[in-house]
Motif scaffolding. Structure first.
Motif, PDB file in Angstrom:
ATOM      1  N   VAL A  62       0.836  -1.197   0.000  1.00 39.17           N
ATOM      2  CA  VAL A  62       0.000   0.000   0.000  1.00 39.17           C
ATOM      3  C   VAL A  62       0.872   1.249   0.000  1.00 39.17           C
ATOM      4  O   VAL A  62       0.602   2.220  -0.722  1.00 39.17           O
ATOM      5  CB  VAL A  62      -0.961   0.004   1.201  1.00 39.17           C
ATOM      6  CG1 VAL A  62      -1.678   1.344   1.319  1.00 39.17           C
ATOM      7  CG2 VAL A  62      -1.977  -1.118   1.067  1.00 39.17           C
ATOM      8  N   GLU A  63       1.930   1.232   0.800  1.00 34.30           N
ATOM      9  CA  GLU A  63       2.815   2.396   0.857  1.00 34.30           C
ATOM     10  C   GLU A  63       3.447   2.676  -0.505  1.00 34.30           C
ATOM     11  O   GLU A  63       3.467   3.812  -0.987  1.00 34.30           O
ATOM     12  CB  GLU A  63       3.914   2.152   1.893  1.00 34.30           C
ATOM     13  CG  GLU A  63       4.830   3.330   2.135  1.00 34.30           C
ATOM     14  CD  GLU A  63       4.225   4.388   3.035  1.00 34.30           C
ATOM     15  OE1 GLU A  63       4.891   5.406   3.251  1.00 34.30           O
ATOM     16  OE2 GLU A  63       3.090   4.203   3.507  1.00 34.30           O
ATOM     17  N   LYS A  64       3.938   1.622  -1.127  1.00 37.36           N
ATOM     18  CA  LYS A  64       4.562   1.798  -2.438  1.00 37.36           C
ATOM     19  C   LYS A  64       3.526   2.189  -3.487  1.00 37.36           C
ATOM     20  O   LYS A  64       3.786   3.031  -4.359  1.00 37.36           O
ATOM     21  CB  LYS A  64       5.262   0.505  -2.858  1.00 37.36           C
ATOM     22  CG  LYS A  64       6.099   0.649  -4.133  1.00 37.36           C
ATOM     23  CD  LYS A  64       7.267   1.599  -3.923  1.00 37.36           C
ATOM     24  CE  LYS A  64       8.154   1.687  -5.150  1.00 37.36           C
ATOM     25  NZ  LYS A  64       9.287   2.633  -4.953  1.00 37.36           N
ATOM     26  N   GLY A  65       2.345   1.586  -3.401  1.00 37.65           N
ATOM     27  CA  GLY A  65       1.286   1.921  -4.347  1.00 37.65           C
ATOM     28  C   GLY A  65       0.891   3.380  -4.262  1.00 37.65           C
ATOM     29  O   GLY A  65       0.684   4.045  -5.286  1.00 37.65           O
ATOM     30  N   MET A  66       0.794   3.915  -3.051  1.00 38.34           N
ATOM     31  CA  MET A  66       0.468   5.333  -2.891  1.00 38.34           C
ATOM     32  C   MET A  66       1.573   6.200  -3.476  1.00 38.34           C
ATOM     33  O   MET A  66       1.308   7.214  -4.130  1.00 38.34           O
ATOM     34  CB  MET A  66       0.251   5.662  -1.413  1.00 38.34           C
ATOM     35  CG  MET A  66      -1.034   5.106  -0.837  1.00 38.34           C
ATOM     36  SD  MET A  66      -1.450   5.788   0.801  1.00 38.34           S
ATOM     37  CE  MET A  66      -0.116   5.153   1.805  1.00 38.34           C
ATOM     38  N   GLU A  67       2.815   5.808  -3.239  1.00 38.89           N
ATOM     39  CA  GLU A  67       3.951   6.574  -3.763  1.00 38.89           C
ATOM     40  C   GLU A  67       3.910   6.638  -5.288  1.00 38.89           C
ATOM     41  O   GLU A  67       4.076   7.711  -5.897  1.00 38.89           O
ATOM     42  CB  GLU A  67       5.253   5.914  -3.301  1.00 38.89           C
ATOM     43  CG  GLU A  67       6.520   6.555  -3.834  1.00 38.89           C
ATOM     44  CD  GLU A  67       7.755   5.731  -3.520  1.00 38.89           C
ATOM     45  OE1 GLU A  67       8.638   5.605  -4.397  1.00 38.89           O
ATOM     46  OE2 GLU A  67       7.842   5.179  -2.406  1.00 38.89           O
ATOM     47  N   LEU A  68       3.654   5.493  -5.924  1.00 37.75           N
ATOM     48  CA  LEU A  68       3.611   5.445  -7.383  1.00 37.75           C
ATOM     49  C   LEU A  68       2.413   6.221  -7.927  1.00 37.75           C
ATOM     50  O   LEU A  68       2.507   6.910  -8.945  1.00 37.75           O
ATOM     51  CB  LEU A  68       3.553   3.993  -7.850  1.00 37.75           C
ATOM     52  CG  LEU A  68       4.800   3.140  -7.563  1.00 37.75           C
ATOM     53  CD1 LEU A  68       4.533   1.671  -7.858  1.00 37.75           C
ATOM     54  CD2 LEU A  68       5.995   3.641  -8.373  1.00 37.75           C
ATOM     55  N   SER A  69       1.288   6.113  -7.249  1.00 37.66           N
ATOM     56  CA  SER A  69       0.092   6.821  -7.683  1.00 37.66           C
ATOM     57  C   SER A  69       0.285   8.333  -7.598  1.00 37.66           C
ATOM     58  O   SER A  69      -0.080   9.071  -8.522  1.00 37.66           O
ATOM     59  CB  SER A  69      -1.100   6.397  -6.822  1.00 37.66           C
ATOM     60  OG  SER A  69      -2.259   7.119  -7.177  1.00 37.66           O
ATOM     61  N   LEU A  70       0.869   8.797  -6.496  1.00 38.09           N
ATOM     62  CA  LEU A  70       1.102  10.236  -6.348  1.00 38.09           C
ATOM     63  C   LEU A  70       2.106  10.745  -7.376  1.00 38.09           C
ATOM     64  O   LEU A  70       2.017  11.891  -7.833  1.00 38.09           O
ATOM     65  CB  LEU A  70       1.575  10.548  -4.927  1.00 38.09           C
ATOM     66  CG  LEU A  70       0.500  10.403  -3.842  1.00 38.09           C
ATOM     67  CD1 LEU A  70       1.118  10.567  -2.461  1.00 38.09           C
ATOM     68  CD2 LEU A  70      -0.624  11.422  -4.046  1.00 38.09           C
ATOM     69  N   ALA A  71       3.054   9.887  -7.752  1.00 33.98           N
ATOM     70  CA  ALA A  71       4.007  10.266  -8.799  1.00 33.98           C
ATOM     71  C   ALA A  71       3.271  10.466 -10.128  1.00 33.98           C
ATOM     72  O   ALA A  71       3.552  11.408 -10.886  1.00 33.98           O
ATOM     73  CB  ALA A  71       5.093   9.201  -8.938  1.00 33.98           C
ATOM     74  N   ASP A  72       2.298   9.574 -10.405  1.00 34.15           N
ATOM     75  CA  ASP A  72       1.473   9.736 -11.607  1.00 34.15           C
ATOM     76  C   ASP A  72       0.730  11.071 -11.577  1.00 34.15           C
ATOM     77  O   ASP A  72       0.672  11.800 -12.573  1.00 34.15           O
ATOM     78  CB  ASP A  72       0.443   8.602 -11.705  1.00 34.15           C
ATOM     79  CG  ASP A  72       1.057   7.263 -12.066  1.00 34.15           C
ATOM     80  OD1 ASP A  72       2.214   7.240 -12.524  1.00 34.15           O
ATOM     81  OD2 ASP A  72       0.362   6.234 -11.895  1.00 34.15           O
ATOM     82  N   ILE A  73       0.166  11.392 -10.428  1.00 37.15           N
ATOM     83  CA  ILE A  73      -0.618  12.620 -10.287  1.00 37.15           C
ATOM     84  C   ILE A  73       0.261  13.858 -10.444  1.00 37.15           C
ATOM     85  O   ILE A  73      -0.113  14.837 -11.112  1.00 37.15           O
ATOM     86  CB  ILE A  73      -1.335  12.637  -8.918  1.00 37.15           C
ATOM     87  CG1 ILE A  73      -2.407  11.546  -8.862  1.00 37.15           C
ATOM     88  CG2 ILE A  73      -1.939  14.007  -8.629  1.00 37.15           C
ATOM     89  CD1 ILE A  73      -3.513  11.694  -9.878  1.00 37.15           C
TER      90      ILE A  73
END
Length: 714
Positions: A62-73
């Motif tokens: 979840v932590e990594k997923g949030m990091e990658l998602s925020l990078a997309d944003i």
């Protein structure tokens, strides 16, 4: 009820979803071997590796997923090119795929396979995930790009589906504080963070009480109970280390039949009390103070946006539009419902008196004596009906209905070819009957077990879209039928069979989706229950009854005279079912219209119900301290009325079938049903979609006729 467990960032922003998919990250590094983040592989366009998921992987994923998602944003927000539909809206639709995959597994671990270890993880990440959402909803650069696309589209409209995505995205950001100043944004985010933790605690408290309040019986306390129920209760007790006893668990699937058939009145009272006291036992798992805090925080949050109350804010993008409209519908039905309860109670009291029982009907007596009245008035024994309601045959009935209306074929996949998270889960491939085109997979998880939340629900692991190439649908239905003893058939009540059809209606809504963009797979809460409620009507059609209702031992079809009794009794006990539901829906709205300052939850519930003249012989379907629809998140907050709003549509739409030449299997009406009411999902305004199907708006008169209530005079 549906719970579509896909968190597509702010375009599907919902605190209910935030809580449902929370976790805690401890080590986001070295993610190569973390199953939860990896792309799905194998047949059927790739499927979740449910057989490899581990609780210990959740936090880091979840932590990594949030990091990658925020990078997309951030990439979208800082794009130097002028904002366009493609480089802003479509880019958002495509972002956060890794996190989406994590949430699929998280939904299973949260709802189907929960554990104390997982609950501890989820409570720790709830505020972090709220912060993640705020970083998106309050990203000023991102919102300005969305606003630029939205403003341009108001002058030069886009294609219809694209315009709908833009409108929904902009409205979602606006409703969640994107236009606030910096100070208000900070407070808005802080409130969301606090609420996310409270929602998580509320859910865990209810689950604790469901797991820890079990009533054990000895062999002298089994009067009235069916052989199958007794065998199941014995197995559950044995599994809990109480061999030789019989366990009544604190779930509806166990409570309901016990209260209907048990001759042990004091035990009925105990089981009833356990069930309706979940979250309300005055201990560390009591939810009343949490509810009071939820109401205060919700009101404060919407006040930042300029709304008088939470209901006003929430309903602006629903079919009802305002709390006044929702209340008007409920108030139109309520008097007829409680009047019918008075009639039902009088009938029950007469039976009790004739039996010499020397009692006054209490809530724990309602189901028991209602069953006696059913037998007396209609010569209809619910337990006799159950002998013809086998889960396996009902599953076949679902497939038959889907084939007739949607042209779908369901074929079981080879065992082991698709990973599952529990041995009880079965999987079918869904194809078009004529062309053989692959539509998706249907997962069924039918039985109750420790760690599985109560109730029944539908969800998707992957929804149909075509903006990046056609994606198939991975849909799931989840129930809590009591697992039978080995070799025994699974027999269910007529109500449970209705629910089985209802949840399958959600699955068909998923499978029939024909939308291009993920956002359009969402729904308007007081509309998305309509499709599923409508599908319930096919259970009582002659085609389903004659083909699939056969005796579990003899294989003989259900007798015509028993079918006639079922249909004659179709409006029986509507006072009970309508009133217990409406009481919950009205209380939901009343709580959110009230001033929450110093509110005493128990007192408010008690006094409000008294003002409504709530019959003392029954209670709300979901008492406030365990009303998870409303207080474990926000999906149904001030929206529980939506079932009745949808039922007006349901009753009206079913009359369209009744009036047609082919009845409920009329090909032309079915084609319109799929085209206008299922396939579009949220790609058009629901009111417009219904008018395209029916040629007019729905009318409440059909609902009143369905329930056997007096029809209002025009």
């Amino acid at each position: 009820m549906t719970k579509q467990n896909k968190l597509k960032h702010i375009k599907a922003f919902s605190l209910c979803v935030i809580v449902a998919f929370s976790s805690y990250a401890q080590n986001p590094d070295n993610m190569t071997n973390n199953t939860l983040l990896q792309e799905w592989t194998g047949s059927y366009q790739g499927v979740p590796a449910f057989d490899k998921m581990k609780v210990e992987d959740v936090s880091a994923a979840v932590e990594k997923g949030m990091e990658l998602s925020l990078a997309d944003i951030e990439k979208i927000a800082n794009n130097p090119a002028a904002p366009t539909f493609e480089n802003t809206i479509v880019a958002m639709e495509s972002s956060g795929k890794e996190l989406d995959r994590v949430f699929t597994y998280y939904g299973i671990l949260s709802s189907n396979m929960s554990s104390p270890e997982f609950r501890e993880i989820s409570s720790k990440l709830a505020p972090k995930l709220s912060e993640y959402q705020s970083k998106i909803s309050q990203n000023e650069k991102l919102f300005q790009r969305i606003k630029a696309v939205y403003d341009a589209s108001q002058k030069k409209p886009l294609a219809a589906d694209q315009q709908r995505v833009v409108d929904l995205t902009y409205k979602s950001f606006e409703m969640n504080g994107a236009n606030l100043d910096a100070a208000k944004k900070e407070r808005y985010a802080a409130i969301n963070k606090e609420l996310s933790s409270i929602y998580n605690s509320f859910s865990n408290n209810v689950l604790h009480d469901e797991e820890n309040y079990v009533t054990y019986l000895n062999k002298d306390q089994l009067g009235g109970l069916s052989e199958g129920f007794i065998k199941s209760a014995a197995k559950i007790a044995k599994d809990k280390g109480r061999d030789g006893e019989y366990a009544i668990t604190n779930t509806r699937s166990s409570m309901d039949p016990f209260l209907t058939y048990s001759t042990e009145r004091e035990l009925r009272k105990q089981v009833w009390t356990n069930y309706y006291s979940r979250g309300d036992n005055g201990d560390e798992f009591d939810n009343n103070k949490l509810i009071a805090e939820i109401l205060k925080l919700r009101k404060e949050r919407v006040a930042l946006l300029g709304y008088d109350n939470y209901a006003q804010w929430r309903l602006q993008d629903r079919m009802a539009k305002t709390p006044e409209n929702a209340m008007a519908l409920m108030n139109a039905v309520w008097p007829a419902a409680i009047a019918r309860v008075s009639e039902e109670v009088a009938d029950m009291q007469t039976v009790a008196n004739e039996n010499g029982d020397n009692i006054t009907i209490e809530p724990w007596d309602y189901r028991y004596y209602a069953e006696k009245v059913r037998q007396k008035k209609y010569d209809l024994d619910s337990d006799e009906v159950k002998q013809y309601l086998q889960l396996d045959k009902l599953t076949e009935a679902l497939f038959f209905t889907a084939g007739e209306l949607f042209n779908y074929k369901f074929t079981p996949v080879a065992e082991g070819s698709v990973p599952v998270f529990h041995e009880d889960v079965k999987v079918w491939e869904v194809t078009d009957k004529d062309t053989g085109k692959h539509i998706g997979l249907w997962y069924l998880d039918p039985f109750a077990r420790a760690g599985k939340r109560s109730g029944a629900w539908a969800t998707t692991y992957r929804s149909y879209t075509s903006f990046e190439g056609e994606k198939n649908v991975l849909a799931s239905n989840n129930s809590n039928f009591v697992k039978p003893a080995p070799g025994e058939a699974v027999l269910v009540s007529w109500d449970d069979a209705n629910t089985f059809f209802h949840e399958f209606g959600h699955a068909l809504h998923f499978f029939s989706s024909n939308v291009k963009y993920p956002t359009l797979n969402g729904g308007v809460r007081d509309y998305t229950e309509f499709q599923s409620q409508l599908l319930e009507r096919w259970l009582s059609t002659d085609e389903v009854i004659n083909k699939f209702l056969v005796h579990y031992k003899t294989g003989q079809p259900i007798p015509a005279e028993l079918v006639a009794k079922i249909k004659k009794a179709s409006t029986f006990n509507q006072g009970f079912s309508t009133t217990e539901y409406l009481a919950s829906a009205i209380m939901d709205m009343k709580f959110h219209l009230a001033d929450p300052t110093n509110i005493d939850i128990d007192k408010f519930e008690r006094e409000t119900l008294a003002e409504l003249k709530m019959p003392k012989e029954l209670v709300m379907r979901h008492r406030t301290p365990h009303f998870g629809h409303v207080f474990s998140g926000e999906g149904y907050a001030t929206a529980y009325y939506g079932y009745m709003w949808a039922d007006v549509l349901t009753s009206d739409a079913s009359e369209a079938f009744k009036e047609s030449e082919g009845g409920f299997y009329d090909k032309d009406v079915a084609a319109k049903l799929v085209k206008f009411l299922f396939a579009p999902r949220n790609s058009m305004d629901p009111a417009e979609a219904y008018r395209l199907f029916r040629g007019r708006d729905a009318k409440i008169e059909a609902l009143m006729r369905d329930r056997g209530f007096p029809v209002p005079k025009e």
